[in-house]
Design a protein around this motif. Structure first.
Motif, PDB file in Angstrom:
ATOM      1  N   HIS A   1       0.781  -1.244   0.000  1.00 38.84           N
ATOM      2  CA  HIS A   1       0.000   0.000   0.000  1.00 38.84           C
ATOM      3  C   HIS A   1       0.809   1.289   0.000  1.00 38.84           C
ATOM      4  O   HIS A   1       0.209   2.370  -0.101  1.00 38.84           O
ATOM      5  N   ILE A   2       2.125   1.258   0.125  1.00 38.09           N
ATOM      6  CA  ILE A   2       2.871   2.499   0.308  1.00 38.09           C
ATOM      7  C   ILE A   2       2.653   3.482  -0.834  1.00 38.09           C
ATOM      8  O   ILE A   2       2.630   4.701  -0.633  1.00 38.09           O
ATOM      9  N   HIS A   3       2.431   2.967  -2.053  1.00 34.95           N
ATOM     10  CA  HIS A   3       2.248   3.853  -3.206  1.00 34.95           C
ATOM     11  C   HIS A   3       0.930   4.630  -3.147  1.00 34.95           C
ATOM     12  O   HIS A   3       0.716   5.555  -3.947  1.00 34.95           O
ATOM     13  N   GLU A   4       0.055   4.271  -2.205  1.00 39.46           N
ATOM     14  CA  GLU A   4      -1.236   4.966  -2.087  1.00 39.46           C
ATOM     15  C   GLU A   4      -1.129   6.276  -1.308  1.00 39.46           C
ATOM     16  O   GLU A   4      -2.116   7.009  -1.194  1.00 39.46           O
ATOM     17  N   TYR A   5       0.073   6.578  -0.776  1.00 39.67           N
ATOM     18  CA  TYR A   5       0.248   7.757   0.070  1.00 39.67           C
ATOM     19  C   TYR A   5       1.129   8.810  -0.614  1.00 39.67           C
ATOM     20  O   TYR A   5       1.985   8.488  -1.443  1.00 39.67           O
ATOM     21  N   ASP A   6       0.898  10.065  -0.236  1.00 36.85           N
ATOM     22  CA  ASP A   6       1.761  11.160  -0.692  1.00 36.85           C
ATOM     23  C   ASP A   6       2.933  11.369   0.265  1.00 36.85           C
ATOM     24  O   ASP A   6       4.015  11.769  -0.163  1.00 36.85           O
TER      25      ASP A   6
END
Length: 382
Positions: free
Chosen positions: A82-87
């Motif tokens: 999920h890390i790519h879902e955050y800014d």
């Protein structure tokens, strides 16, 4: 922005969960998304979650986490998915798995590290072999790669320089803040004393922090012992969870026959914490090292005059504004501070007023949280 905080988000951790909670409330109010990713053990109690935020709990992986702080395969797997879902990924502290894992997995999402005082000389000297091993493996490299390093005070700028050997290109000083409105209405006077059996006719000194040697308990206890021998109308309340020092405290109390003068009341939260601050004649934290003490900020916000060391994170500002009495880090220094503050009602009132003025001007949570959000926006656009 979509913000992910990584921290051991439990009541046992101390200040960082409270800091995250307060900042998250402001960020959510301004329309941002906030998630909190936390390793947790079976015996820990998760900290309160702000309305609108999401807490993702990951079991610590034993026995590895006994040696490698907060190690969690579940945390690693969540980040990988999920890390790519955050800014923004905001890591709190150093030398634990939650600060290393995001850098191991990803090079694209902006990453922030808050030091939280752990590079202070006193702190760094403890468990140094473990820290040096972690440095060799990854920590220094990943701190260099951080898009933003948040520190709480000017001393930490020197700590980062000493640790890395050069100044990180993007270090910003943003202190901790406190939600002043939380302390606008306190429980009625006498509530805490009645619940924990502290006489109403005795001066009450309150220590409220984890029971850890770095908090200066090895100075406070003998200093208070010497003070109370001449001033038996005083009592000391020790409020906080055990962090490796409770047995030493109990032994000191027993050996010095202080059972009638010193009481351990455990960790206080919610109204119990506010009631303790309302009833205390003096708050004290003669700490050897703090990033930026939330306990001191909360005491000041509640109007409780304070006796603290200049190592609580904003010592120079305290001195400049006379917002607390600064204590010399010796038992004699603690005794002298107690003599000065408990023996002068007018001084305590003035100190409290000075602290309130300072907090409203510089440390209200709305002020500091918006500054941090502005810094987030800069690294996201970079």
């Amino acid at each position: 922005m979509r913000i992910l905080n990584i921290c051991a988000y439990s009541w046992e951790t101390g200040g960082p969960p409270k800091i995250i909670f307060d900042h998250a409330q402001v960020a959510l109010r301004l329309g941002h998304q906030v998630d909190i990713l936390s390793p947790i053990s079976r015996n820990e109690k998760p900290y309160t979650v702000p309305e609108g935020a999401r807490l993702i709990l990951c079991k610590r992986t034993t026995p590895i986490s006994n040696y490698f702080r907060e190690f969690s395969l579940e945390l690693y797997q969540f980040l990988k998915k999920h890390i790519h879902e955050y800014d923004i990924v905001h890591c709190h502290g150093l030398w634990h798995f939650g600060t290393l894992a995001p850098f191991m997995i990803d090079r694209n999402v902006a990453k922030v590290i808050t030091i939280h005082g752990v590079l202070d000389r006193w702190v760094y000297a403890h468990n140094n072999w473990k820290k040096r091993l972690m440095d060799t493996l990854a920590q220094k490299t990943y701190l260099r790669r951080a898009d933003l390093v948040q520190i709480n005070n000017t001393d930490e700028r020197e700590d980062v320089l000493r640790y890395l050997g050069f100044q990180h290109p993007n270090v910003v000083i943003i202190p901790n803040g406190v939600k002043m409105s939380d302390f606008a209405k306190l429980p009625p006077h006498g509530t805490f004393r009645a619940k924990f059996n502290f006489p109403s006719d005795k001066k009450l000194v309150l220590f409220m922090s984890r029971l850890n040697v770095k908090k200066g308990l090895d100075l406070l206890l003998p200093g208070f012992r010497d003070y109370v021998r001449d001033h038996p109308n005083a009592m000391l309340a020790l409020a906080g969870s055990d962090d490796g020092y409770e047995e030493t405290v109990r032994q000191f109390i027993a050996q010095n026959q202080l059972g009638d003068s010193v009481k351990l009341v455990g960790m206080l939260t919610g109204d119990d914490k506010k009631a303790a601050l309302a009833d205390a004649d003096l708050f004290t934290l003669p700490s050897y090292s703090e990033g930026f003490s939330m306990a001191v900020l909360e005491a000041m916000a509640a109007g409780t005059p304070a006796l603290v060391s200049d190592r609580v994170g904003f010592g120079e500002t305290i001195r400049e504004h006379k917002a607390a009495e600064l204590v010399e880090l010796t038992p004699a220094g603690v005794r002298a501070g107690l003599e000065n503050m408990l023996g002068n009602d007018a001084l305590r009132r003035q100190t409290s007023q000075n602290a309130t003025t300072l907090l409203k001007a510089q440390y209200d949570i709305d002020i500091v949280a918006k500054r941090l959000l502005d810094e987030y926006a800069k690294v996201v656009k970079a």
